[in-house]
Motif scaffolding. Structure first.
Motif, PDB file in Angstrom:
ATOM      1  N   GLN A  47       0.830  -1.213   0.000  1.00 27.39           N
ATOM      2  CA  GLN A  47       0.000   0.000   0.000  1.00 27.39           C
ATOM      3  C   GLN A  47       0.856   1.253   0.000  1.00 27.39           C
ATOM      4  O   GLN A  47       0.540   2.240  -0.681  1.00 27.39           O
ATOM      5  CB  GLN A  47      -0.916  -0.013   1.220  1.00 27.39           C
ATOM      6  N   GLN A  48       1.958   1.252   0.755  1.00 32.07           N
ATOM      7  CA  GLN A  48       2.817   2.422   0.830  1.00 32.07           C
ATOM      8  C   GLN A  48       3.473   2.713  -0.522  1.00 32.07           C
ATOM      9  O   GLN A  48       3.604   3.868  -0.922  1.00 32.07           O
ATOM     10  CB  GLN A  48       3.896   2.209   1.890  1.00 32.07           C
ATOM     11  N   PHE A  49       3.877   1.669  -1.214  1.00 30.08           N
ATOM     12  CA  PHE A  49       4.556   1.856  -2.499  1.00 30.08           C
ATOM     13  C   PHE A  49       3.574   2.075  -3.644  1.00 30.08           C
ATOM     14  O   PHE A  49       3.976   2.461  -4.740  1.00 30.08           O
ATOM     15  CB  PHE A  49       5.427   0.635  -2.829  1.00 30.08           C
ATOM     16  N   GLU A  50       2.284   1.818  -3.377  1.00 34.48           N
ATOM     17  CA  GLU A  50       1.257   1.943  -4.411  1.00 34.48           C
ATOM     18  C   GLU A  50       1.634   1.126  -5.641  1.00 34.48           C
ATOM     19  O   GLU A  50       1.551   1.574  -6.782  1.00 34.48           O
ATOM     20  CB  GLU A  50       1.037   3.419  -4.783  1.00 34.48           C
ATOM     21  N   GLU A  51       2.106  -0.106  -5.359  1.00 34.63           N
ATOM     22  CA  GLU A  51       2.503  -1.004  -6.439  1.00 34.63           C
ATOM     23  C   GLU A  51       1.290  -1.458  -7.244  1.00 34.63           C
ATOM     24  O   GLU A  51       0.201  -1.678  -6.687  1.00 34.63           O
ATOM     25  CB  GLU A  51       3.229  -2.229  -5.864  1.00 34.63           C
ATOM     26  N   LYS A  52       1.473  -1.591  -8.528  1.00 35.34           N
ATOM     27  CA  LYS A  52       0.421  -2.064  -9.413  1.00 35.34           C
ATOM     28  C   LYS A  52       0.744  -3.422 -10.016  1.00 35.34           C
ATOM     29  O   LYS A  52      -0.002  -3.935 -10.843  1.00 35.34           O
ATOM     30  CB  LYS A  52       0.185  -1.042 -10.534  1.00 35.34           C
ATOM     31  N   SER A  53       1.880  -3.975  -9.596  1.00 34.88           N
ATOM     32  CA  SER A  53       2.275  -5.277 -10.121  1.00 34.88           C
ATOM     33  C   SER A  53       1.601  -6.391  -9.327  1.00 34.88           C
ATOM     34  O   SER A  53       0.775  -6.137  -8.441  1.00 34.88           O
ATOM     35  CB  SER A  53       3.796  -5.425 -10.038  1.00 34.88           C
ATOM     36  N   SER A  54       1.970  -7.610  -9.618  1.00 30.84           N
ATOM     37  CA  SER A  54       1.362  -8.772  -8.977  1.00 30.84           C
ATOM     38  C   SER A  54       1.596  -8.762  -7.466  1.00 30.84           C
ATOM     39  O   SER A  54       2.718  -8.588  -7.002  1.00 30.84           O
ATOM     40  CB  SER A  54       1.955 -10.059  -9.584  1.00 30.84           C
ATOM     41  N   PRO A 101       9.739   2.556  -9.132  1.00 31.86           N
ATOM     42  CA  PRO A 101      11.174   2.453  -8.821  1.00 31.86           C
ATOM     43  C   PRO A 101      11.492   2.758  -7.363  1.00 31.86           C
ATOM     44  O   PRO A 101      12.521   2.339  -6.848  1.00 31.86           O
ATOM     45  CB  PRO A 101      11.805   3.488  -9.755  1.00 31.86           C
ATOM     46  N   ARG A 102      10.588   3.489  -6.677  1.00 29.25           N
ATOM     47  CA  ARG A 102      10.805   3.795  -5.264  1.00 29.25           C
ATOM     48  C   ARG A 102      10.861   2.511  -4.435  1.00 29.25           C
ATOM     49  O   ARG A 102      11.679   2.386  -3.520  1.00 29.25           O
ATOM     50  CB  ARG A 102       9.677   4.707  -4.775  1.00 29.25           C
ATOM     51  N   ALA A 103      10.007   1.562  -4.734  1.00 29.85           N
ATOM     52  CA  ALA A 103       9.994   0.291  -4.004  1.00 29.85           C
ATOM     53  C   ALA A 103      11.309  -0.447  -4.210  1.00 29.85           C
ATOM     54  O   ALA A 103      11.915  -0.961  -3.245  1.00 29.85           O
ATOM     55  CB  ALA A 103       8.820  -0.565  -4.465  1.00 29.85           C
ATOM     56  N   TYR A 104      11.761  -0.509  -5.460  1.00 32.59           N
ATOM     57  CA  TYR A 104      13.019  -1.189  -5.760  1.00 32.59           C
ATOM     58  C   TYR A 104      14.170  -0.543  -4.998  1.00 32.59           C
ATOM     59  O   TYR A 104      14.986  -1.227  -4.361  1.00 32.59           O
ATOM     60  CB  TYR A 104      13.268  -1.141  -7.272  1.00 32.59           C
ATOM     61  N   ASN A 105      14.260   0.785  -5.036  1.00 32.84           N
ATOM     62  CA  ASN A 105      15.383   1.491  -4.401  1.00 32.84           C
ATOM     63  C   ASN A 105      15.382   1.325  -2.886  1.00 32.84           C
ATOM     64  O   ASN A 105      16.439   1.125  -2.274  1.00 32.84           O
ATOM     65  CB  ASN A 105      15.336   2.981  -4.771  1.00 32.84           C
ATOM     66  N   LEU A 106      14.228   1.413  -2.254  1.00 30.96           N
ATOM     67  CA  LEU A 106      14.180   1.308  -0.797  1.00 30.96           C
ATOM     68  C   LEU A 106      14.498  -0.102  -0.320  1.00 30.96           C
ATOM     69  O   LEU A 106      15.158  -0.285   0.705  1.00 30.96           O
ATOM     70  CB  LEU A 106      12.814   1.748  -0.289  1.00 30.96           C
ATOM     71  N   LEU A 107      14.032  -1.108  -1.057  1.00 30.42           N
ATOM     72  CA  LEU A 107      14.386  -2.479  -0.691  1.00 30.42           C
ATOM     73  C   LEU A 107      15.880  -2.709  -0.853  1.00 30.42           C
ATOM     74  O   LEU A 107      16.520  -3.398  -0.042  1.00 30.42           O
ATOM     75  CB  LEU A 107      13.591  -3.477  -1.540  1.00 30.42           C
ATOM     76  N   LEU A 108      16.458  -2.127  -1.889  1.00 28.78           N
ATOM     77  CA  LEU A 108      17.908  -2.244  -2.113  1.00 28.78           C
ATOM     78  C   LEU A 108      18.679  -1.555  -0.989  1.00 28.78           C
ATOM     79  O   LEU A 108      19.687  -2.080  -0.489  1.00 28.78           O
ATOM     80  CB  LEU A 108      18.263  -1.622  -3.463  1.00 28.78           C
TER      81      LEU A 108
END
Length: 786
Positions: free
Chosen positions: A135-142, A386-393
Motif C-alpha cells: 500500500q505504501q509503495f502503491e505497487e500495481k504489479s502482482s 522504482p521507489r519500491a526497488y530502491n528502498l528495498l535495495l
C-alpha cells in the motif's frame, strides 16, 4: 587504429565498456584504501568494499555531473549485468570447490535447523509486512510476486559475504564458524531452489523446462567427473593442468550456466552444484583452486561487493516516510534472523552467546539485489514503482553494513568462543572429528605420515580432516638492489617455484592417498629459513585449529637399517615446535626398510599391522593412549597396550589384597588391577575407562610387564622389538620413575624423551617405527625436554 577508434567513442570519451573499466578501477582502489583504514578497527574487507561502492555511487561522488555521466550511462546496464552474471558463476563455482561437503553432511541436521529457523521466521515477517509495503509503495504489479520477493529478502542469507567475513576475521575453522558457513549455504541454496521452483511452477512449459534443467545439471556433473579424471591421467608428470584445459573446464561451467539462464532459471544453484560435486582429488581441482582463488578473492569479490554499495542511493532517504520504511525492513530482518536463530539454538541446546553471533552472521546480505529484486525477478514481478526497488535495495545494504561490524565486535568480546580449544585428544570423544596437521620436508617423509593419518581415521573418513604442510628451507633471500634482468635464473621464480620436483611428487602422493582412503587432504606450503620455520608450523596449527601436529624425525633409515642424521635444522625445528605448539605434537621415526612389518605398508597391503602403545604413566603417555584410541576401529590395525609397572608395587598390592593375579606362561599379567599405589589417580582413572570400553570387549589387547629398573625395561623392550610395526609412546612428563632409571645415560635425542630416544636409536635395532607423543602444555612457559 580502427579497433581503438571503435573502443573509444568518437563523440564521447567514455563508452559503456571503457567506463565500466574506470569504475572497476576506482572501486578496487577505494576498497583497498577503506580496508587499510577499517582494518585497524577490526572491520572485515567486505564492509570496506561496500563502503567504497557507496562513496562512488549516487550518494557520493556520482552527485558530480562529470562522474555521473561516466558511471551512469543508459547503455551500460547490459555490461554491468553481464559482468555480474559471469562473476556469480565463477565465485559460486569456487565456493562449491572450497566447501567442506563431508562436514555439511555430518552436521546437516544442526545446520539445517539453524538455517530454517531464521528463514521461516523471516518469511512470516515478510508476508506480514508485505501488505503494509504494497500500500505504501502503491505497487500495481502482482501481489503474489511482491509478497514473494519481500519474503525472500527477509529470509535470505548471502553466503559469499559470510564466507569472506569468516576468512577475514579468522573464525572460518572454528566450530561456530563452520556451523555459520554451513547454515548460510543451506539457507541460500534453499531460498534459490524455492525461487526457481516458483518459476518452474508458473506454467506447464516452465515445469518442463525445470525438469530439463535438473537433468542437464546432472549430465554436466557426470561429464565434469569424467573430464577431471581424464585430465588427471593426461598430465601425470605435470604439477597443474595446462591453461587451455583450465579454460575448457571453466567454459563448460559458464556455458552450462548460460543455458540454465536461457531457460529462465537462475544459475547460482547450478554453479554451486558444479563446484561442490567436482572431484576434489587430482590436478584438475587443484589447478582450478590455484587459478581462481587469487583472482576471485582479490578482484571479482571486491568489485562485486562494491557494486552492492554502488547501488545505494541515499537521496531516497530525505523523506521521512522512506526512512520509516527502510527502518522497518532493517529491524524486521535483524529481528527475524535473531528470533528464528535463537529459537533453533535453544532447541539444539546451543549456548546463547553462540546463538546471538549466528543470528547476526546469518543476517548478512549482499548480492540478493542482483537476484531477488533485480533482473532475475522480472519473470515474477515487474516493478511499476522504482521507489519500491530502491528502498528495498537500501535496506539490503544497511543490513550488511550494520551486521558486519557487530559480528566483528562480538568476536572481540567473545574471543573464548573462537579460541583454539581442541588442543589434545585425552579429553576428546574419539567419534568426533580429528583435525591433524602433518608436516613434511619431502616425499620421503610421506611414506610413514600417510599410513599414520589413515590409521588415526579409524577407517572412517568422517573422523579425520588432515592438512599437509610442505616445509621448505629458504636458503637465501632474493636480492632487491638489482634490476630484474640482473637476477640469476634461480632467483626469477616466485614462491610457487620453491620445492622443485618434490612438489610434483607430493601432489602425486596426495592424489594416491585420497584415492586409497577417500579422505580429502589439502596442501599448503611454508617457505622460511630453519630458525623461523617453527613459527609457520605453529601459526598454521593455530589458524587451522588442529588438535595434533605430526613432525618427521630428523634421522632417516638407510638400506642397512641404521639411522642416519639429516639436516640439523629439522631437529632444531622439531624442538622449537615442541616448546611452542598450540596443541599436541607427535614426532614420527619412520623405519621403511623392515619388510612386511613396515607400518608404511598399511595403505598398500592387506596385512594386519600390529601396533603397541607403551604406557609408563604421565600426561604424555595418556595422550599417546588417546592417539591409539583413534586406531581401534581400523580394519588393518591390531592394537595392544603394554603397561610397565614396578614389580615391587605388584607384590605389595597382591599381599595387601590377599589375592593372586593370574599370570600367563611368559610371566605377563593379563588383568588390570583396580589400583596402583605408585601410579597417579588420573592414570588409573583413564586406564580403567579405556579397559572397560575397549579391552573387556576384545577390541584391544592388554598386557603388563613387571620390571624393577631401567635395565629390565630395556630388556623387555628388546623382547618385543620384532613383534610390532609401530610403537606409540609418550615423550615424558612422568617425573622420576624407577622404570626408566639409568636409561637416559646414553640419551642422544632428548626431544624424544627417555623411552622414545631408546626406541629410535640405531643401536637398539628394532624393526618397528616409533611415534613419540607430547600432550599440549597449557602453561604459557617454555617446555623442558624430559
Amino acid at each position: 587504429m580502427d579497433a581503438t577508434h571503435r573502443m573509444v567513442c568518437q563523440d564521447d570519451l567514455f563508452n559503456p565498456l571503457s567506463s565500466m573499466g574506470v569504475q572497476v578501477s576506482f572501486i578496487l582502489v577505494l576498497s583497498h584504501f577503506f580496508h587499510l583504514v577499517l582494518k585497524a578497527f577490526g572491520q572485515p574487507g567486505p564492509i570496506a568494499q561496500i563502503l567504497a561502492g557507496m562513496v562512488l555511487g549516487p550518494t557520493g561522488l556520482s552527485n558530480i555531473k562529470a562522474i555521473r555521466d561516466i558511471f551512469f550511462q543508459a547503455s551500460a546496464a547490459d555490461y554491468y549485468e553481464i559482468f555480474g552474471f559471469l562473476s556469480r558463476i565463477v565465485f559460486m563455482f569456487l565456493i562449491g570447490l572450497e566447501t567442506d561437503f563431508p562436514y555439511i553432511l555430518r552436521n546437516v541436521r544442526v545446520a539445517g535447523i539453524i538455517a530454517c529457523g531464521g528463514a521461516v521466521v523471516g518469511s512470516v515477517f515478510g508476508i506480514a509486512v508485505s501488505f503494509f509495503l504494497y500500500q505504501q509503495f502503491e505497487e500495481k504489479s502482482s501481489k503474489f510476486g511482491f509478497f514473494f520477493i519481500v519474503m525472500l529478502i527477509l529470509a535470505y542469507t548471502a553466503s559469499p559475504i559470510v564466507i569472506r567475513l569468516a576468512v577475514e576475521l579468522k573464525f572460518a575453522t572454528s566450530d561456530v564458524g563452520k556451523l555459520a558457513i554451513s547454515s548460510a549455504l543451506i539457507n541460500e541454496m534453499a531460498c534459490l531452489v524455492v525461487f526457481n521452483a516458483i518459476l518452474a511452477l508458473k506454467s506447464f512449459q516452465g515445469f518442463g523446462r525445470g525438469i530439463f534443467c535438473a537433468l542437464f545439471i546432472t549430465g554436466v556433473v557426470i561429464l565434469n567427473k569424467y573430464l577431471a579424471s581424464w585430465f588427471n591421467k593426461r598430465n601425470r608428470n605435470q604439477k597443474y593442468l595446462k591453461n587451455m584445459e583450465v579454460f575448457f573446464l571453466l567454459s563448460l561451467v559458464i556455458a552450462a550456466s548460460v543455458i540454465i539462464e536461457l531457460e529462465a532459471f537462475n544459475s547460482i544453484v547450478s554453479s554451486f552444484i558444479f563446484g561442490i560435486m567436482f572431484p576434489k582429488e587430482g590436478k584438475s581441482a587443484r589447478t582450478l583452486l590455484h587459478k581462481l582463488t587469487y583472482s576471485v578473492h582479490n578482484f571479482i569479490l571486491p568489485i562485486y561487493f562494491g557494486y552492492v554499495g554502488f547501488q545505494f542511493d541515499g537521496s531516497n532517504l530525505w523523506k521521512l516516510s522512506n526512512v520509516i520504511i527502510v527502518t522497518i525492513m532493517v529491524l524486521l530482518s535483524i529481528g527475524s534472523k535473531m528470533s528464528g536463530t535463537l529459537a533453533a539454538c535453544n532447541y539444539l541446546n546451543i549456548p546463547l552467546n553462540e546463538g546471538v553471533f549466528l543470528g547476526f552472521v546469518l543476517n548478512l546480505k549482499g548480492h540478493a539485489d542482483l537476484l531477488l529484486i533485480g533482473g532475475a525477478s522480472k519473470a515474477i514481478l515487474s516493478w511499476s514503482n522504482p521507489r519500491a526497488y530502491n528502498l528495498l535495495l537500501i535496506s539490503i545494504v544497511i543490513n550488511t553494513i550494520i551486521s558486519g561490524p557487530i559480528v566483528a565486535m562480538l568476536m572481540r568480546r567473545e574471543h573464548k568462543l573462537f579460541s583454539h580449544t581442541h588442543t589434545s585428544l585425552e579429553h576428546t570423544d574419539p567419534s568426533h572429528e580429528l583435525r591433524a596437521l602433518a608436516c613434511a620436508y619431502g616425499p620421503r617423509h610421506l611414506s610413514g605420515i600417510f599410513p599414520l593419518l589413515s590409521s588415526l581415521s579409524g577407517g572412517h573418513t568422517s573422523h579425520l580432516s588432515p592438512f599437509l604442510l610442505h616445509l621448505i628451507e629458504l636458503l637465501h633471500k632474493r636480492r632487491t638492489n638489482v634490476s630484474y634482468h640482473e637476477l640469476e635464473q634461480d632467483e626469477l621464480s616466485d614462491d610457487e617455484g620453491y620445492g622443485g620436483n618434490d612438489v610434483l611428487e607430493i601432489h602425486c602422493a596426495i592424489d594416491a592417498f585420497i584415492s586409497d582412503t577417500k579422505i580429502f587432504m589439502s596442501l599448503s606450503k611454508a617457505v622460511s629459513s630453519f630458525p623461523t620455520l617453527y613459527e609457520d608450523v605453529c601459526n598454521a596449527a593455530e589458524d587451522l585449529r588442529v588438535s595434533v601436529v605430526i613432525l618427521p624425525f630428523h634421522k632417516h633409515q638407510r638400506i642397512d637399517g641404521k639411522m642416519e642424521s639429516g639436516k640439523e635444522g629439522i631437529r632444531t625445528t622439531n624442538q622449537k615446535v615442541l616448546r611452542h605448539a598450540p596443541c599436541s605434537v607427535g614426532i614420527l621415526v619412520d623405519r621403511i626398510q623392515t619388510g612386511f612389518l613396515s607400518f608404511s605398508h598399511l595403505l598398500v597391503s592387506d596385512h594386519v599391522q600390529h601396533v603397541a602403545t607403551l604406557f609408563f604413566g604421565g600426561p604424555d603417555d595418556r595422550e599417546a593412549l588417546a592417539w591409539s584410541r583413534r586406531m581401534i576401529t581400523h580394519s588393518r590395525i591390531n592394537l595392544t597396550v603394554i603397561r610397565f609397572v614396578p614389580a615391587t608395587a605388584v607384590d605389595d598390592v597382591d599381599a595387601a589384597a590377599g589375592t593372586s593375579l593370574s599370570v600367563s606362561d611368559d610371566g605377563v599379567l593379563m588383568a588390570l588391577p583396580s589400583l596402583r599405589t605408585t601410579s597417579s589417580e588420573t592414570d588409573n582413572t583413564f586406564l580403567t575407562d579405556f579397559y572397560d570400553r575397549h579391552v573387556s570387549t576384545g577390541q584391544v589387547g592388554y598386557v603388563e610387564k613387571q620390571v624393577k629398573n631401567g635395565e629390565e625395561t630395556v630388556a623387555e623392550l628388546r623382547d618385543i622389538g620384532d613383534m610390532y610395526s609401530l610403537f606409540i609412546v609418550g615423550k615424558g612428563g612422568r617425573g622420576h620413575s624407577p622404570l626408566t632409571t639409568g636409561m637416559s645415560d646414553w640419551e642422544e635425542c632428548p626431544e624424544l624423551g627417555t623411552v622414545g630416544d631408546l626406541l629410535a636409536s640405531s643401536d637398539f635395532n628394532i624393526n618397528g617405527s616409533v611415534l613419540v607423543v607430547q600432550q599440549h602444555r597449557h602453561q604459557k612457559k617454555d617446555l623442558i625436554d624430559d
